[in-house]
Scaffold this motif. Structure first.
Motif, PDB file in Angstrom:
ATOM      1  N   ILE A   1       2.137 -16.481  -2.175  1.00 27.41           N
ATOM      2  CA  ILE A   1       3.157 -17.224  -2.944  1.00 27.41           C
ATOM      3  C   ILE A   1       3.670 -16.347  -4.090  1.00 27.41           C
ATOM      4  CG2 ILE A   1       3.612 -19.300  -4.335  1.00 27.41           C
ATOM      5  CD1 ILE A   1       1.450 -20.723  -2.610  1.00 27.41           C
ATOM      6  N   ASP A   2       2.762 -15.585  -4.690  1.00 25.24           N
ATOM      7  CA  ASP A   2       3.143 -14.670  -5.760  1.00 25.24           C
ATOM      8  C   ASP A   2       4.189 -13.658  -5.252  1.00 25.24           C
ATOM      9  OD1 ASP A   2       2.428 -13.408  -8.450  1.00 25.24           O
ATOM     10  OD2 ASP A   2       2.108 -11.735  -7.081  1.00 25.24           O
ATOM     11  N   ASN A   3       3.978 -13.128  -4.058  1.00 25.70           N
ATOM     12  CA  ASN A   3       4.958 -12.195  -3.484  1.00 25.70           C
ATOM     13  C   ASN A   3       6.302 -12.881  -3.274  1.00 25.70           C
ATOM     14  OD1 ASN A   3       3.307  -9.991  -3.389  1.00 25.70           O
ATOM     15  ND2 ASN A   3       2.800 -10.187  -1.221  1.00 25.70           N
ATOM     16  N   ALA A   4       6.267 -14.084  -2.714  1.00 30.80           N
ATOM     17  CA  ALA A   4       7.515 -14.807  -2.456  1.00 30.80           C
ATOM     18  C   ALA A   4       8.256 -15.038  -3.775  1.00 30.80           C
ATOM     19  CB  ALA A   4       7.219 -16.118  -1.742  1.00 30.80           C
ATOM     20  N   LEU A   5       7.494 -15.375  -4.832  1.00 33.58           N
ATOM     21  CA  LEU A   5       8.125 -15.604  -6.144  1.00 33.58           C
ATOM     22  C   LEU A   5       8.710 -14.316  -6.705  1.00 33.58           C
ATOM     23  CD1 LEU A   5       5.503 -17.948  -7.843  1.00 33.58           C
ATOM     24  CD2 LEU A   5       7.895 -18.494  -7.410  1.00 33.58           C
ATOM     25  N   LYS A   6       8.023 -13.205  -6.429  1.00 31.68           N
ATOM     26  CA  LYS A   6       8.421 -11.930  -7.018  1.00 31.68           C
ATOM     27  C   LYS A   6       9.611 -11.314  -6.276  1.00 31.68           C
ATOM     28  CE  LYS A   6       5.054  -8.730  -7.016  1.00 31.68           C
ATOM     29  NZ  LYS A   6       3.837  -8.008  -7.481  1.00 31.68           N
ATOM     30  N   TYR A   7       9.587 -11.381  -4.950  1.00 33.34           N
ATOM     31  CA  TYR A   7      10.586 -10.634  -4.177  1.00 33.34           C
ATOM     32  C   TYR A   7      11.770 -11.475  -3.705  1.00 33.34           C
ATOM     33  CZ  TYR A   7       6.850  -7.240  -4.406  1.00 33.34           C
ATOM     34  OH  TYR A   7       5.880  -6.382  -4.876  1.00 33.34           O
TER      35      TYR A   7
ATOM     36  N   SER B   1      -2.700  -3.869 -16.438  1.00 31.12           N
ATOM     37  CA  SER B   1      -3.310  -5.187 -16.440  1.00 31.12           C
ATOM     38  C   SER B   1      -3.271  -5.796 -15.035  1.00 31.12           C
ATOM     39  CB  SER B   1      -2.564  -6.060 -17.446  1.00 31.12           C
ATOM     40  OG  SER B   1      -3.114  -7.317 -17.476  1.00 31.12           O
ATOM     41  N   ARG B   2      -2.128  -5.655 -14.366  1.00 29.52           N
ATOM     42  CA  ARG B   2      -1.999  -6.157 -12.997  1.00 29.52           C
ATOM     43  C   ARG B   2      -2.977  -5.427 -12.071  1.00 29.52           C
ATOM     44  NH1 ARG B   2      -0.663 -10.429  -9.858  1.00 29.52           N
ATOM     45  NH2 ARG B   2      -0.228  -9.743  -7.758  1.00 29.52           N
ATOM     46  N   ALA B   3      -3.032  -4.090 -12.213  1.00 32.22           N
ATOM     47  CA  ALA B   3      -3.917  -3.307 -11.349  1.00 32.22           C
ATOM     48  C   ALA B   3      -5.369  -3.724 -11.561  1.00 32.22           C
ATOM     49  CB  ALA B   3      -3.742  -1.818 -11.622  1.00 32.22           C
TER      50      ALA B   3
ATOM     51  N   LEU C   1      -1.893  -4.438  -3.501  1.00 30.57           N
ATOM     52  CA  LEU C   1      -3.158  -4.981  -2.986  1.00 30.57           C
ATOM     53  C   LEU C   1      -3.065  -6.432  -2.503  1.00 30.57           C
ATOM     54  CD1 LEU C   1      -5.784  -3.494  -5.489  1.00 30.57           C
ATOM     55  CD2 LEU C   1      -5.603  -3.035  -3.039  1.00 30.57           C
ATOM     56  N   GLY C   2      -1.945  -7.104  -2.804  1.00 29.23           N
ATOM     57  CA  GLY C   2      -1.833  -8.535  -2.467  1.00 29.23           C
ATOM     58  C   GLY C   2      -1.969  -8.809  -0.970  1.00 29.23           C
ATOM     59  N   LEU C   3      -1.234  -8.048  -0.158  1.00 32.56           N
ATOM     60  CA  LEU C   3      -1.305  -8.276   1.290  1.00 32.56           C
ATOM     61  C   LEU C   3      -2.644  -7.802   1.860  1.00 32.56           C
ATOM     62  CD1 LEU C   3       2.334  -7.369   2.486  1.00 32.56           C
ATOM     63  CD2 LEU C   3       1.325  -9.638   2.218  1.00 32.56           C
TER      64      LEU C   3
HETATM   65 MG    MG Z   1       1.908  -8.799  -4.178  1.00 30.06          MG
END
Ligand code: MG
Ligand code: ATP
Length: 225
Positions: free
Chosen positions: A133-139, A60-62, A193-195
């Protein structure tokens, strides 16, 4: 111009429809798997169901990221620019992402310097910052603060700063590549793919994306316009 606009609209509608058609059945399968997990006792069956749910989440994410990437590539090639206040755009985005941040006890802090106007595409810019922001929240760990800093001099720039473990230094120059994920993503779901999306959006606006680690710890991603 009218024909071009019509074709743009149709392609975007197609991308949105495709995303919907892929993700809706996946969400249905996931809810069946989740309901079955409540009823199943045997450990090996429970493990199988958990793996199945993870694979569904990954698909789903992909699908979402692939279609967002397609949309970004498409819009970047046909960029429709207008004056956009980055500060206002980020304020709205922070509000929209707050419920997710609250679930992780993470504070989203917007440090603004007043209106920061760039000539750009609001849909693309939102998508780029959402990914950062999604990356910051995730990592980054729970109960920390994510700072989104807008600066106007010497150039307009936006930093997304977290208090996590930062980037692995050896990997930093590769992470913006398509489908590239770091070696320490642990259990976090992602498609790498986010970055790529954020960098493509920066380039479409004649800007750049810079990854750095802060001396006090934490990652910082800067979009410089
Ligand atoms: Mg990401
Ligand atoms: N804030 C951050 N702190 C530490 N590492 C990060 C951070 N942001 C990104 N990374 C690293 O960079 C990699 C690439 O990030 P990117 O957003 O492109 O992909 P992803 O988060 O793995 O997947 P997705 O496409 O679902 O966003 C991540 O896998 C992670 O290793």
């Amino acid at each position: 111009m009218a024909r071009l606009e019509q074709s743009l609209k149709q392609s975007e509608e197609f991308i949105a429809e495709a995303a919907h058609r892929v993700r809706t059945p996946l969400a249905t399968v996931r809810s069946y798997a989740e309901a079955t997990l409540q009823r199943v006792q045997k450990q090996e069956n429970r493990d199988a169901l958990r793996s199945m749910m993870r694979a569904i989440d990954e698909s789903s994410r992909a699908a979402g990221q692939l279609l967002d990437h397609a949309m970004v590539t498409f819009r970047a090639e046909n960029l429709e620019r207008e004056d956009i206040d980055l500060d206002g755009l980020l304020c709205e985005l922070v509000q929209r992402m707050s419920p997710v941040a609250e679930m992780r006890d993470v504070a989203l802090h917007l440090e603004s310097a007043g209106p920061a106007i760039i000539h750009g595409d609001a849909v693309l810019l939102q998508n780029a910052f959402r990914n950062l922001i999604d990356n910051a929240l995730k990592y980054a760990p729970i109960e920390t603060t994510i700072t989104i800093r807008v600066q106007k001099t010497p150039r307009i720039s936006v930093d997304v700063i977290d208090q996590g473990r930062g980037f692995v230094p050896d990997e930093m120059d590769k992470l913006a590549g398509r489908f590239v994920r770091g070696g320490d993503t642990g259990d976090h779901i992602g498609s790498g793919l986010g970055l790529t999306i954020a960098q493509d959006v920066a380039h479409a606006h004649d800007g750049t994306m810079i990854l750095s680690n802060r001396s006090e710890g934490g990652a910082c991603v800067t979009l410089l316009f």
